[in-house]
Design a protein around this motif. Structure first.
Motif, PDB file in Angstrom:
ATOM      1  N   HIS A   1      89.116  23.695  37.511  1.00  0.00           N
ATOM      2  CA  HIS A   1      87.749  24.129  37.201  1.00  0.00           C
ATOM      3  C   HIS A   1      87.468  25.489  37.836  1.00  0.00           C
ATOM      4  O   HIS A   1      86.829  26.365  37.218  1.00  0.00           O
ATOM      5  CB  HIS A   1      86.749  23.093  37.711  1.00  0.00           C
ATOM      6  CG  HIS A   1      85.328  23.581  37.738  1.00  0.00           C
ATOM      7  ND1 HIS A   1      84.557  23.724  36.601  1.00  0.00           N
ATOM      8  CD2 HIS A   1      84.548  23.981  38.789  1.00  0.00           C
ATOM      9  CE1 HIS A   1      83.375  24.194  36.930  1.00  0.00           C
ATOM     10  NE2 HIS A   1      83.333  24.349  38.249  1.00  0.00           N
TER      11      HIS A   1
ATOM     12  N   ASP B   1      91.955  18.759  39.784  1.00  0.00           N
ATOM     13  CA  ASP B   1      90.882  18.964  38.808  1.00  0.00           C
ATOM     14  C   ASP B   1      89.893  20.010  39.291  1.00  0.00           C
ATOM     15  O   ASP B   1      89.407  20.844  38.514  1.00  0.00           O
ATOM     16  CB  ASP B   1      90.155  17.641  38.540  1.00  0.00           C
ATOM     17  CG  ASP B   1      91.010  16.654  37.764  1.00  0.00           C
ATOM     18  OD1 ASP B   1      92.052  17.066  37.210  1.00  0.00           O
ATOM     19  OD2 ASP B   1      90.644  15.459  37.729  1.00  0.00           O
ATOM     20  N   TYR B   2      89.592  19.965  40.584  1.00  0.00           N
ATOM     21  CA  TYR B   2      88.673  20.949  41.153  1.00  0.00           C
ATOM     22  C   TYR B   2      89.244  22.357  41.028  1.00  0.00           C
ATOM     23  O   TYR B   2      88.537  23.291  40.613  1.00  0.00           O
ATOM     24  CB  TYR B   2      88.398  20.626  42.622  1.00  0.00           C
ATOM     25  CG  TYR B   2      87.744  21.754  43.387  1.00  0.00           C
ATOM     26  CD1 TYR B   2      86.422  22.119  43.138  1.00  0.00           C
ATOM     27  CD2 TYR B   2      88.454  22.476  44.340  1.00  0.00           C
ATOM     28  CE1 TYR B   2      85.823  23.166  43.820  1.00  0.00           C
ATOM     29  CE2 TYR B   2      87.868  23.515  45.039  1.00  0.00           C
ATOM     30  CZ  TYR B   2      86.558  23.861  44.774  1.00  0.00           C
ATOM     31  OH  TYR B   2      85.975  24.899  45.449  1.00  0.00           O
TER      32      TYR B   2
ATOM     33  N   THR C   1      83.434  17.899  50.602  1.00  0.00           N
ATOM     34  CA  THR C   1      82.030  17.698  50.209  1.00  0.00           C
ATOM     35  C   THR C   1      81.726  18.397  48.889  1.00  0.00           C
ATOM     36  O   THR C   1      80.931  17.906  48.088  1.00  0.00           O
ATOM     37  CB  THR C   1      81.080  18.223  51.302  1.00  0.00           C
ATOM     38  OG1 THR C   1      81.391  19.600  51.590  1.00  0.00           O
ATOM     39  CG2 THR C   1      81.209  17.411  52.575  1.00  0.00           C
ATOM     40  N   THR C   2      82.377  19.566  48.658  1.00  0.00           N
ATOM     41  CA  THR C   2      82.193  20.273  47.398  1.00  0.00           C
ATOM     42  C   THR C   2      82.708  19.435  46.235  1.00  0.00           C
ATOM     43  O   THR C   2      82.064  19.343  45.182  1.00  0.00           O
ATOM     44  CB  THR C   2      82.923  21.633  47.437  1.00  0.00           C
ATOM     45  OG1 THR C   2      82.390  22.420  48.504  1.00  0.00           O
ATOM     46  CG2 THR C   2      82.739  22.384  46.120  1.00  0.00           C
TER      47      THR C   2
ATOM     48  N   MET D   1      88.036   9.375  47.377  1.00  0.00           N
ATOM     49  CA  MET D   1      88.680  10.641  47.019  1.00  0.00           C
ATOM     50  C   MET D   1      90.120  10.662  47.535  1.00  0.00           C
ATOM     51  O   MET D   1      90.393  10.206  48.643  1.00  0.00           O
ATOM     52  CB  MET D   1      87.908  11.826  47.628  1.00  0.00           C
ATOM     53  CG  MET D   1      88.503  13.196  47.275  1.00  0.00           C
ATOM     54  SD  MET D   1      87.771  14.512  48.259  1.00  0.00           S
ATOM     55  CE  MET D   1      86.064  14.342  47.766  1.00  0.00           C
TER      56      MET D   1
ATOM     57  N   THR E   1      82.961  16.171  46.126  1.00  0.00           N
ATOM     58  CA  THR E   1      82.056  15.035  45.945  1.00  0.00           C
ATOM     59  C   THR E   1      80.789  15.463  45.218  1.00  0.00           C
ATOM     60  O   THR E   1      80.342  14.803  44.274  1.00  0.00           O
ATOM     61  CB  THR E   1      81.691  14.420  47.306  1.00  0.00           C
ATOM     62  OG1 THR E   1      82.883  13.985  47.962  1.00  0.00           O
ATOM     63  CG2 THR E   1      80.754  13.237  47.131  1.00  0.00           C
ATOM     64  N   GLU E   2      80.210  16.577  45.640  1.00  0.00           N
ATOM     65  CA  GLU E   2      78.975  17.065  45.042  1.00  0.00           C
ATOM     66  C   GLU E   2      79.151  17.417  43.563  1.00  0.00           C
ATOM     67  O   GLU E   2      78.251  17.216  42.754  1.00  0.00           O
ATOM     68  CB  GLU E   2      78.478  18.299  45.803  1.00  0.00           C
ATOM     69  CG  GLU E   2      77.966  17.994  47.207  1.00  0.00           C
ATOM     70  CD  GLU E   2      77.745  19.259  48.023  1.00  0.00           C
ATOM     71  OE1 GLU E   2      78.039  20.357  47.489  1.00  0.00           O
ATOM     72  OE2 GLU E   2      77.303  19.157  49.172  1.00  0.00           O
ATOM     73  N   GLN E   3      80.335  17.914  43.203  1.00  0.00           N
ATOM     74  CA  GLN E   3      80.565  18.356  41.834  1.00  0.00           C
ATOM     75  C   GLN E   3      81.258  17.300  40.979  1.00  0.00           C
ATOM     76  O   GLN E   3      81.546  17.534  39.797  1.00  0.00           O
ATOM     77  CB  GLN E   3      81.376  19.656  41.832  1.00  0.00           C
ATOM     78  CG  GLN E   3      80.632  20.806  42.503  1.00  0.00           C
ATOM     79  CD  GLN E   3      81.346  22.138  42.338  1.00  0.00           C
ATOM     80  OE1 GLN E   3      82.333  22.250  41.628  1.00  0.00           O
ATOM     81  NE2 GLN E   3      80.842  23.164  43.002  1.00  0.00           N
ATOM     82  N   GLY E   4      81.543  16.133  41.565  1.00  0.00           N
ATOM     83  CA  GLY E   4      82.049  15.021  40.783  1.00  0.00           C
ATOM     84  C   GLY E   4      83.528  15.034  40.474  1.00  0.00           C
ATOM     85  O   GLY E   4      83.978  14.397  39.517  1.00  0.00           O
ATOM     86  N   PHE E   5      84.317  15.731  41.298  1.00  0.00           N
ATOM     87  CA  PHE E   5      85.760  15.748  41.092  1.00  0.00           C
ATOM     88  C   PHE E   5      86.417  14.673  41.963  1.00  0.00           C
ATOM     89  O   PHE E   5      86.069  14.522  43.141  1.00  0.00           O
ATOM     90  CB  PHE E   5      86.345  17.118  41.440  1.00  0.00           C
ATOM     91  CG  PHE E   5      85.879  18.227  40.530  1.00  0.00           C
ATOM     92  CD1 PHE E   5      86.384  18.339  39.247  1.00  0.00           C
ATOM     93  CD2 PHE E   5      84.926  19.132  40.957  1.00  0.00           C
ATOM     94  CE1 PHE E   5      85.946  19.337  38.396  1.00  0.00           C
ATOM     95  CE2 PHE E   5      84.478  20.146  40.128  1.00  0.00           C
ATOM     96  CZ  PHE E   5      84.988  20.245  38.838  1.00  0.00           C
ATOM     97  N   SER E   6      87.387  13.980  41.403  1.00  0.00           N
ATOM     98  CA  SER E   6      88.057  12.906  42.143  1.00  0.00           C
ATOM     99  C   SER E   6      89.313  13.378  42.852  1.00  0.00           C
ATOM    100  O   SER E   6      89.854  12.670  43.698  1.00  0.00           O
ATOM    101  CB  SER E   6      88.414  11.748  41.206  1.00  0.00           C
ATOM    102  OG  SER E   6      89.281  12.194  40.171  1.00  0.00           O
TER     103      SER E   6
END
Length: 270
Positions: free
Chosen positions: A54, A50-51, A38-39, A1, A41-46
């Motif tokens: 979203h 992008d997070y 961790t959020t 990440m 990673t859990e939701q698949g954002f690099s």
């Protein structure tokens, strides 16, 4: 990440300030990164861009709820800053009994309930003063927070027995039951007399009745002067004439334009 860039941190900081009034200094960048990674990673954002995109687009509101739960600090314990509770017991509650005895309606708002230790302490004091006297008072209190995560814990009413054991023996007996050697939970007489709600102090206060007591402790340290003045004005308008505002000992209204009158450190009156 990827790391949290300065531009990404500024987007998050501006969003938090605009929507929740919380000011994040540059020194909080590492804290924000550690709480959100961790959020991602859990939701698949690099990356954080992008997070955040979203976060803004998510119309369900679920992402915002998780975001706020991660960002906000919720440190509390029973009888924190205990001299406030002494003053409430010895001065404020007798005043309310005398002034509102014909109504027998306690109106107390805990603005930052966190996981519930503060409103539980307030309700135990209310039970001792109003219910044990034999008078039929309505002692329900309102407890709010912006974090749904801590409110869920507060509603559940289960606490580490180690923390409960620090309370007076009579409170341990009258208001708690042991679940096991590790946990104790509040009895219905406490749990049923605290109304927990999600509320953001940046929003207009929707409650129709004014409060005799407002606890808003260790919240305004996160606000800058402008936001603090806005919040204090809202609280003042929501306070009954003669009512009290309690803030944290690390806070002060010295540089805030307010009609509240100083009583003693961190205690003010309308």
């Amino acid at each position: 990440m990827q790391e949290l860039t300065t531009a990404e941190f500024n987007r998050i900081r501006d969003f938090i300030k605009a929507n929740y009034g919380i000011t994040l200094s540059d020194e909080k960048k590492t804290l924000v990164y550690s709480r959100l990674r961790t959020t991602l990673t859990e939701q698949g954002f690099s990356n954080f861009s992008d997070y955040f995109d979203h976060l803004i687009r998510d119309k369900s509101g679920e992402s915002i709820v998780r975001f706020v739960d991660k960002i906000t600090t919720n440190h509390t314990f029973f009888m924190r800053e205990s001299d406030h509770f002494d003053y409430l017991r010895d001065t404020v509650f007798p005043y309310i009994s005398e002034t509102y005895g014909h109504q027998r309606d306690l109106r107390l708002w805990c603005c930052a309930s966190s996981s519930g230790e503060e409103p539980v302490t307030l309700q135990m004091l209310a039970q001792d003063h109003f219910k044990k006297s034999g008078d039929k008072w309505d002692t329900q209190i309102l407890a709010t927070d912006i974090s749904t995560n801590v409110l869920d814990k507060a509603v559940y009413g289960r606490y580490a027995t180690e923390g409960v054991n620090s309370l007076p023996k009579s409170w341990q007996t009258d208001y708690f039951k042991k679940v096991d050697h590790q946990f104790s939970e509040t009895l219905p007489i406490i749990r049923q007399n605290i109304i927990y709600r999600t509320f953001n102090l940046m929003n207009p206060i929707p409650f129709t009745k004014k409060f005799q007591v407002i606890f808003c402790r260790n919240v305004m340290i996160y606000f800058d002067a402008g936001v603090r003045e806005q919040v204090v004005k809202k609280l003042y308008d929501a306070t009954e004439t003669g009512g009290y505002l309690f803030i944290g000992h690390s806070e002060s209204l010295n540089n805030t334009n307010t009609a509240y009158k100083y009583i003693k450190p961190a205690i003010y009156r309308k």
